[in-house]
Design a protein around this motif. Sequence first.
Motif, mmCIF file in Angstrom:
data_model
loop_
_atom_site.group_PDB
_atom_site.id
_atom_site.type_symbol
_atom_site.label_atom_id
_atom_site.label_comp_id
_atom_site.label_asym_id
_atom_site.label_seq_id
_atom_site.Cartn_x
_atom_site.Cartn_y
_atom_site.Cartn_z
ATOM 1 N N LYS A 96 0.825 -1.218 0.000
ATOM 2 C CA LYS A 96 0.000 0.000 0.000
ATOM 3 C C LYS A 96 0.854 1.260 0.000
ATOM 4 C CE LYS A 96 -2.614 -1.404 3.500
ATOM 5 N NZ LYS A 96 -3.665 -1.481 4.531
ATOM 6 N N LEU A 97 1.849 1.310 0.883
ATOM 7 C CA LEU A 97 2.689 2.503 0.967
ATOM 8 C C LEU A 97 3.557 2.642 -0.279
ATOM 9 C CD1 LEU A 97 3.406 4.917 2.706
ATOM 10 C CD2 LEU A 97 5.179 3.547 3.800
ATOM 11 N N ARG A 98 4.060 1.536 -0.781
ATOM 12 C CA ARG A 98 4.905 1.609 -1.983
ATOM 13 C C ARG A 98 4.108 2.107 -3.177
ATOM 14 N NH1 ARG A 98 5.099 -1.566 -6.017
ATOM 15 N NH2 ARG A 98 4.065 -3.305 -4.940
ATOM 16 N N GLN A 99 2.904 1.576 -3.390
ATOM 17 C CA GLN A 99 2.072 2.018 -4.512
ATOM 18 C C GLN A 99 1.700 3.491 -4.369
ATOM 19 O OE1 GLN A 99 -1.225 -0.696 -4.369
ATOM 20 N NE2 GLN A 99 -0.193 -2.269 -5.595
ATOM 21 N N THR A 100 1.403 3.908 -3.141
ATOM 22 C CA THR A 100 1.030 5.307 -2.914
ATOM 23 C C THR A 100 2.202 6.238 -3.195
ATOM 24 O OG1 THR A 100 -0.560 4.613 -1.232
ATOM 25 C CG2 THR A 100 0.115 6.907 -1.218
ATOM 26 N N LYS A 101 3.383 5.861 -2.763
ATOM 27 C CA LYS A 101 4.569 6.676 -3.034
ATOM 28 C C LYS A 101 4.802 6.814 -4.537
ATOM 29 C CE LYS A 101 7.266 5.775 1.197
ATOM 30 N NZ LYS A 101 8.528 5.200 1.717
ATOM 31 N N ASP A 102 4.716 5.700 -5.259
ATOM 32 C CA ASP A 102 4.927 5.737 -6.710
ATOM 33 C C ASP A 102 3.912 6.655 -7.386
ATOM 34 O OD1 ASP A 102 7.019 3.989 -6.437
ATOM 35 O OD2 ASP A 102 5.881 2.201 -7.011
ATOM 36 N N ALA A 103 2.660 6.608 -6.922
ATOM 37 C CA ALA A 103 1.628 7.463 -7.507
ATOM 38 C C ALA A 103 1.918 8.938 -7.237
ATOM 39 C CB ALA A 103 0.252 7.078 -6.948
ATOM 40 N N LEU A 104 2.367 9.259 -6.019
ATOM 41 C CA LEU A 104 2.678 10.653 -5.694
ATOM 42 C C LEU A 104 3.859 11.163 -6.506
ATOM 43 C CD1 LEU A 104 2.122 10.815 -1.832
ATOM 44 C CD2 LEU A 104 0.779 11.929 -3.611
ATOM 45 N N PHE A 105 4.828 10.309 -6.819
ATOM 46 C CA PHE A 105 5.929 10.723 -7.697
ATOM 47 C C PHE A 105 5.369 11.186 -9.038
ATOM 48 C CE2 PHE A 105 8.930 7.457 -5.522
ATOM 49 C CZ PHE A 105 9.014 8.299 -4.420
ATOM 50 N N THR A 106 4.425 10.420 -9.580
ATOM 51 C CA THR A 106 3.811 10.779 -10.863
ATOM 52 C C THR A 106 3.029 12.079 -10.752
ATOM 53 O OG1 THR A 106 3.638 8.434 -11.466
ATOM 54 C CG2 THR A 106 2.233 9.977 -12.660
ATOM 55 N N ILE A 107 2.264 12.231 -9.675
ATOM 56 C CA ILE A 107 1.433 13.422 -9.505
ATOM 57 C C ILE A 107 2.289 14.675 -9.343
ATOM 58 C CG2 ILE A 107 -0.168 14.536 -7.887
ATOM 59 C CD1 ILE A 107 -1.411 11.743 -7.441
ATOM 60 N N LEU A 108 3.386 14.594 -8.599
ATOM 61 C CA LEU A 108 4.254 15.768 -8.416
ATOM 62 C C LEU A 108 4.773 16.280 -9.756
ATOM 63 C CD1 LEU A 108 6.347 14.893 -5.221
ATOM 64 C CD2 LEU A 108 4.370 16.391 -5.418
ATOM 65 N N HIS A 109 5.117 15.377 -10.664
ATOM 66 C CA HIS A 109 5.607 15.793 -11.976
ATOM 67 C C HIS A 109 4.509 16.460 -12.806
ATOM 68 C CE1 HIS A 109 9.739 14.455 -12.076
ATOM 69 N NE2 HIS A 109 9.392 13.329 -11.485
ATOM 70 N N ASP A 110 3.253 16.258 -12.432
ATOM 71 C CA ASP A 110 2.135 16.832 -13.188
ATOM 72 C C ASP A 110 1.769 18.241 -12.711
ATOM 73 O OD1 ASP A 110 -0.057 16.180 -15.198
ATOM 74 O OD2 ASP A 110 -1.253 16.775 -13.456
ATOM 75 N N LEU A 111 2.308 18.678 -11.579
ATOM 76 C CA LEU A 111 1.985 20.013 -11.076
ATOM 77 C C LEU A 111 2.478 21.083 -12.047
ATOM 78 C CD1 LEU A 111 2.897 19.560 -7.288
ATOM 79 C CD2 LEU A 111 0.607 19.659 -8.292
ATOM 80 N N ARG A 112 1.711 22.185 -12.127
ATOM 81 C CA ARG A 112 2.060 23.276 -13.047
ATOM 82 C C ARG A 112 2.937 24.309 -12.338
ATOM 83 N NH1 ARG A 112 -3.268 21.950 -14.149
ATOM 84 N NH2 ARG A 112 -3.629 21.303 -16.311
#
Length: 728
Positions: A96-112
Amino acid sequence: IRNYDSGPPPSTVINQNETFANIIFKPSVVQQAKIAQNGVLGDFIIRYDVNREQSIGDIQVLNGYFVHYFAPKDLPPLPKNVVFVLDSSASMVGTKLRQTKDALFTILHDLRPQDRFSIIGFSNRIKVWKDHLISVTPDSIRDGKVYIHHMSPTGGTDINGALQRAIRLLNKYVAHNDIGDRSVSLIIFLTDGKPTVGETHTLKILNNTREAARGQVCIFTIGIGNDVDFRLLEKLSLENCGLTRRVHEEEDAGSQLIGFYDEIRTPLLSDIRIDYPPSSVVQATKTLFPNYFNGSEIIIAGKLVDRKLDHLHVEVTASNSKKFVILKTDVPVGPQKAGKDVTGSPRPEGDGEGDSNHIERLWSYLTTKELLSSWLQSDDEPEKERLRQQAQDLALSYRFLTPFTSMKLRGPVPRKDGLEEAHGMSAAMGPEPVVQSVRGAGTQPGPFLEKPYQPRIKISKTSVDGDPHFVVDFPLSKLTVCFNIDGQPGDILRLVSDHMDSGVTVNGELIGAPAPPNGHKKQRTYFRTITILVNKPERSYLEITPSRVILDGGDRLVLPCNQSVVVGSRGLEVSVSANANVTVTIQGSIAFVILIHLYKKPAPFQRHHLGFYIANSEGLSSNCHGLLGQFLNQDARLTEDPAGPSQSPTHLLLLQAGEGPEAVLKVKGHQVPVVWKQRKIYNGEEQIDCWFARNNAAKLIDGEYKDYLASHPFDTGMTLGRGTSREL
């Protein structure tokens, strides 16, 4: 399903004309396996838009009801002030924590570049990355990823403290920068548990959050797993202009988080208000909206006072990143003409029971949803009862299924065939069935027919269960042999391979878990999915998990594992005993029992998993192979037989310690060193005596571990023994 670049996924059929579209998505198990190893599991998302001639939106009218669709485009995005709040308590350990961390890495790169952000991890302590919001730069994104990477799971769950700290960060930034009307403040909050530290009273957490946010901060919540307080998360979002999502135990938390974020990644407007003249419109649904996100749509429905009205005056006020927006216009609302479907035939106006006004039905649907939301948020009992009654009355009038209404399924007429009713309950037998029609009322019998429920079936010792422990019974020589296979999470193991003869293949996919404290293993593995391919007389596919059974034999059925039911056709019968087991019987001469192991409150090293037992192998051929299949129709004997317990006091002492003397087992031409053990298994017996083959059964099984790895769940190939086909 995200497949934007290569078009729609296999089996998708789209028919459309100027006013109507029809989309069919019905992939077979084979088509799903080509998309992803474990098949398709997730939301089927249809993205579409319509031609919009007016900036104020599209208004349709029919028989005194109207609906207003408002979805402006070509607007500059609003800056986001966002705080990511991540549960890092001990229960988040592992996947759970590993998947969540990976998702947040992707989301951070999407910030404007115009966005501002911060990160909070919480357990029994609140750990803030920065005490203020940070602008988006390559350096800040890199630093944020490093901070997330080093989060480690420990302690309890202080939900109240984490929310209060996040709201303070956002309020402080907005107050000091005077940009409240030109930006959107969001909290993305993820947890898998209940409040256990700090303030734990639900009403106080809700009140504290509402008072701190003051309608200026929208909270979007994600609850993971079975132990989360989803009602609390739902109310937090409803009361603070947000949305909530639930991620079930077996789902990928990371992909769900990314999908959720995609819905809110681009805010275009804030503080939207849509007004109609009170003299023209009554009983309109919600007209105030805190935010409008790109890709979404604002929908309002209501009643017209005058059915002969020619024009409806509409005013829209909102804020975007540049200015305060005001739109005013008189919209023509002439009578709507009946549409046509893609074949050119007139579209039916209703279902034949008086429900001919689809706009009236949409109004009732939206009104019911708003009543349910108000009921959920209210803490006043008389008010809750009034809202409940209103929602129930409206839902009954328009035939909607809600928490306050029920749906009655008309089952088939009981057959009088003299079969006795089965009773009993155990891990192997299960409770009484819930009888339901899997096809609904009024349909012709399909290839899969329901049968009387008969849960009694014998389970043999030959099996694989737990972490995973294999047991093979040799009844002629009265010997039982056991061994372990230490695989890797994601590996798919060939259990039974008889594709070329009986046409049966059984594979099992492993899931990982941390090892228990002070154990000798680094990790545990369990079977989370068992797949069965039956190729004769006709091809059928079965995929079994602890939560559901998918049966595809031309027509696709999805059977939940929490309800007892039996379906069968063409020599294949599948019997589900609620939350206990699934029995698969093939041609009356092959039977497998899959035990379902569920944990109410699993420890970090436990996972919901399956056990596989061979109850009847008469129909499997002598060429059968696989980790279990190779031992069927075989015999074994001990070439060095140690003294029995009655002759050796030392043997008794070793048995008390769990192990006995060593011997050499001869099976299939192999000479295998084995040791006497007592082992617990899950078929209803407390323990069995067996001869244990060490070292991953290296000298017991044909070939080596890699020879038993399948490339996908329905892979029928086998490099050992007969049958090397990899066709499906």
